[in-house]
Design a protein around this motif. Structure first.
Motif, PDB file in Angstrom:
ATOM      1  N   ARG A   6       6.149  -6.442  10.375  1.00 32.39           N
ATOM      2  CA  ARG A   6       5.108  -6.497   9.345  1.00 32.39           C
ATOM      3  C   ARG A   6       5.728  -6.681   7.963  1.00 32.39           C
ATOM      4  NH1 ARG A   6       0.126  -5.198  11.280  1.00 32.39           N
ATOM      5  NH2 ARG A   6      -0.011  -3.855  13.141  1.00 32.39           N
ATOM      6  N   ALA A  47      -6.656  -5.586  -2.215  1.00 26.08           N
ATOM      7  CA  ALA A  47      -6.318  -6.803  -1.478  1.00 26.08           C
ATOM      8  C   ALA A  47      -5.746  -7.853  -2.411  1.00 26.08           C
ATOM      9  CB  ALA A  47      -7.569  -7.332  -0.769  1.00 26.08           C
ATOM     10  N   GLU A  52      -2.512  -5.008   2.199  1.00 21.51           N
ATOM     11  CA  GLU A  52      -3.434  -5.216   3.304  1.00 21.51           C
ATOM     12  C   GLU A  52      -3.243  -4.070   4.289  1.00 21.51           C
ATOM     13  OE1 GLU A  52      -2.748  -9.120   4.842  1.00 21.51           O
ATOM     14  OE2 GLU A  52      -3.232 -10.108   2.932  1.00 21.51           O
ATOM     15  N   TRP A  53      -4.178  -3.125   4.256  1.00 15.08           N
ATOM     16  CA  TRP A  53      -4.061  -1.915   5.053  1.00 15.08           C
ATOM     17  C   TRP A  53      -4.368  -2.197   6.518  1.00 15.08           C
ATOM     18  CZ3 TRP A  53      -1.673   1.888   2.713  1.00 15.08           C
ATOM     19  CH2 TRP A  53      -1.733   1.980   1.312  1.00 15.08           C
ATOM     20  N   HIS A  54      -3.628  -1.530   7.380  1.00 14.15           N
ATOM     21  CA  HIS A  54      -3.798  -1.714   8.827  1.00 14.15           C
ATOM     22  C   HIS A  54      -3.398  -0.428   9.531  1.00 14.15           C
ATOM     23  CE1 HIS A  54       0.590  -2.030   8.966  1.00 14.15           C
ATOM     24  NE2 HIS A  54       0.511  -2.940   8.014  1.00 14.15           N
ATOM     25  N   ASP A  55      -3.667  -0.363  10.821  1.00 15.11           N
ATOM     26  CA  ASP A  55      -3.227   0.791  11.600  1.00 15.11           C
ATOM     27  C   ASP A  55      -1.700   0.840  11.612  1.00 15.11           C
ATOM     28  OD1 ASP A  55      -5.833   1.437  12.171  1.00 15.11           O
ATOM     29  OD2 ASP A  55      -5.849   0.424  14.117  1.00 15.11           O
ATOM     30  N   CYS A  56      -1.171   2.032  11.501  1.00 15.28           N
ATOM     31  CA  CYS A  56       0.284   2.187  11.480  1.00 15.28           C
ATOM     32  C   CYS A  56       0.877   1.978  12.864  1.00 15.28           C
ATOM     33  CB  CYS A  56       0.653   3.581  10.987  1.00 15.28           C
ATOM     34  SG  CYS A  56       0.100   3.937   9.309  1.00 15.28           S
ATOM     35  N   ASP A  57       2.106   1.495  12.897  1.00 13.01           N
ATOM     36  CA  ASP A  57       2.842   1.374  14.147  1.00 13.01           C
ATOM     37  C   ASP A  57       2.991   2.760  14.771  1.00 13.01           C
ATOM     38  OD1 ASP A  57       5.275   1.265  15.930  1.00 13.01           O
ATOM     39  OD2 ASP A  57       5.219  -0.826  15.297  1.00 13.01           O
ATOM     40  N   GLN A  67      -3.200   4.995   7.325  1.00 14.00           N
ATOM     41  CA  GLN A  67      -3.086   3.543   7.277  1.00 14.00           C
ATOM     42  C   GLN A  67      -1.740   3.149   6.676  1.00 14.00           C
ATOM     43  OE1 GLN A  67      -6.711   3.125   4.837  1.00 14.00           O
ATOM     44  NE2 GLN A  67      -7.517   1.801   6.456  1.00 14.00           N
ATOM     45  N   CYS A  68      -1.304   1.959   7.006  1.00  9.84           N
ATOM     46  CA  CYS A  68      -0.022   1.464   6.508  1.00  9.84           C
ATOM     47  C   CYS A  68      -0.197   0.089   5.865  1.00  9.84           C
ATOM     48  CB  CYS A  68       1.000   1.388   7.645  1.00  9.84           C
ATOM     49  SG  CYS A  68       1.574   3.013   8.230  1.00  9.84           S
ATOM     50  N   ALA A  69       0.732  -0.260   4.998  1.00  8.68           N
ATOM     51  CA  ALA A  69       0.731  -1.559   4.332  1.00  8.68           C
ATOM     52  C   ALA A  69       2.154  -1.871   3.894  1.00  8.68           C
ATOM     53  CB  ALA A  69      -0.213  -1.557   3.126  1.00  8.68           C
TER      54      ALA A  69
END
Length: 511
Positions: A6, A47, A52-57, A67-69
């Motif tokens: 990422r 944004a 861009e925030w997403h679920d963390c690994d 959340q991770c970015a």
């Protein structure tokens, strides 16, 4: 997609979009944030800034809702449109939007600790205390965790904690330390490149402000611990108007002439301050068999010093093949155990095993093998880049001899030579002097018996801030205070400051 992938993808996308577009987006986000009540931020603003925030690994071991970015930042701020690198960011959003007043940055210690990891460790407890007042945000500094890596290519033996911490030989000689320090400095000069030269407190401060812009916040609040307090102090000095409620937990002396060299030296005083707590614990009749080391507190110190001297002469095989328990390893194990009362049982058990002729000592995991090259690189790089260190080998020899006599528990290690004595190019920038110029919005908290950042060193930070700060001294031992040592008075004072803005009118003592 993995965390590392990422980061690489975010940096690639940033480059493809055009670096000037990124700078414009960050400027737009900063302007937008300045007009928002309470520092609130819209998803569109974040944004636009590239977050861009997403679920963390799953490898991050995220908390529920975390959340991770990835935050793109310049490799070199002197060339802001040049090469970009990615920093791993994590957040826990406020669950009560109506109560939210801004963002609280969780700033880790080190140098070399992961902010993302610390958020995972403390996020649930912190969120409970804050009761929705903040989004909780942290990032991995350069070279750490999921952020862009730096590597010096150190030899395996040079990456062990007992060699990164420069312990003298059993007789006090530093010849081996000198050779290792020179070897490590040359490795960084040969292999480190721009990434290693970019490992500085100044850049971590710049990265923090870049993250503030990306979040769309006009101001930040912060909870900083250990080395992180220096990062937070420098940020408050450089960007005072961008600080809201600022908590420094376990500070050291910010004297720009010494910085990290002074922090290391403080460990000698800190061990002396803290050891009586362990001695009282290890002589308590309530201890089970194998953990009570002596009948009286005053007997524990000579027992430890005698055992370390014997292990200097005759190391013992440990449960880790190829890694014996010698005096240096025992001293380093003590230094770590003093950080928390929770570590006392394991260290007492190690001592008991070493005292038993038939025992097989079990080493702490962090002493059983080498650190990753990336972690060792960060821990060395930051302290050597931040300030010019003395270069005279004879001066180090004299300092070690004096320190061994004055502080036998640490045997001269805190005064010893490091790779910084041979660092190519010296300090990257002039260190920042912390002053009393700026808003009075700093709350410091410090244990009276801290083995790493002694209370006496924390008083130097308090003096530097002057009327900008208040200090809460806690009558406890160990390193790190808030949500860490169970002192209700200290925890309550910090929580009230962060959530209500109420700070003691003067310095206070919590018992």
């Amino acid at each position: 997609m993995g965390a590392g992938r990422r980061v690489r993808e975010a940096v690639r996308m940033t480059t493809n979009r055009g670096r000037k577009a990124l700078m414009l987006a960050l400027s737009v986000a900063a302007v937008a944030g300045a007009g928002l009540v309470g520092g609130a931020v819209t998803p569109a603003a974040a944004a636009a800034a590239g977050l861009e925030w997403h679920d963390c690994d799953p490898a991050v071991k995220p908390l529920p809702g975390q959340q991770c970015a990835t935050l793109p930042v310049p490799l070199d701020y002197a060339d802001p449109d040049g090469e970009q690198i990615g920093l791993a960011v994590a957040r826990l959003r406020s669950t009560r939007p109506e109560a939210r007043r801004g963002t609280l940055m969780v700033i880790p210690g080190g140098p070399g600790s992961s902010g993302v990891q610390r958020l995972g460790q403390k996020g649930a407890a912190l969120a409970k205390e804050m009761d929705g007042a903040y989004d909780l945000v942290a990032f991995d500094p350069r070279g750490v965790g999921g952020s862009a890596k730096a590597r010096c290519g150190f030899d395996e033996d040079d990456r062990r904690l007992v060699t990164l911490r420069s312990w003298p030989a059993a007789d006090g000689g530093i010849g081996e330390n000198v050779a290792r320090s020179r070897r490590m400095a040359e490795a960084c000069a040969r292999n480190g490149g721009a990434m290693v030269r970019g490992l500085t407190t100044a850049n971590q401060v710049r990265d923090l402000d870049r993250l503030r812009q990306a979040l769309g916040e006009r101001k930040l609040s912060a909870w900083a611990v250990s080395y992180g307090t220096y990062v937070a102090a420098v940020y408050a000095q450089k960007f005072p108007e961008r600080t809201d409620r600022w908590v420094l937990d376990s500070s050291a002396d910010p004297d720009p002439k010494h910085v990290a060299q002074g922090w290391l030296a403080g460990m000698a005083r800190g061990a002396e301050d803290r050891f009586p707590d362990f001695a009282a614990w290890a002589s308590d009749p309530a201890r089970p068999e194998g953990l009570r080391l002596a009948e009286r507190p005053e007997d524990v110190r000579p027992l430890f010093l005698d055992l370390a001297a014997r292990l200097d002469r005759e190391p013992r095989a440990s449960a880790t093949p190829g890694v014996p328990l010698n005096g240096t390893v025992l001293r380093q194990a003590l230094q770590q155990a003093l950080y928390s009362d929770a570590s006392f049982p394991a260290f007492a058990r190690l001592v008991s095993q070493a005292l038993d002729p038939a025992g097989v000592p079990v080493l702490p995991p962090e002493l059983a093998g080498p650190m990753p090259d990336e972690a060792a690189t960060v821990s060395v790089g930051v302290i050597c880049n931040d300030v010019d260190w003395p270069r005279s080998v004879p001066a180090y020899e004299r300092a070690v001899a004096a320190d061994r006599t004055r502080y036998p528990l640490t045997a001269g290690m805190p005064a010893n030579i490091t790779p910084c004595a041979f660092w190519k190019g010296g300090a990257v920038e002039r260190p920042t002097r912390i002053t009393d110029r700026g808003p009075s919005n700093v709350l410091m908290i410090q244990n009276l018996r801290d083995p790493s950042t002694p209370h006496s060193a924390g008083l130097k930070m308090r003096e530097a801030f002057g009327g900008r700060a208040r200090l809460v001294s806690v009558d406890k031992g160990g390193h790190a205070v808030y949500l860490g040592n169970g002192n209700a008075c200290g925890d309550r004072t910090v929580t009230r400051f962060l959530t209500e803005g109420v700070r003691p009118a003067e310095d206070v003592l919590c018992k």
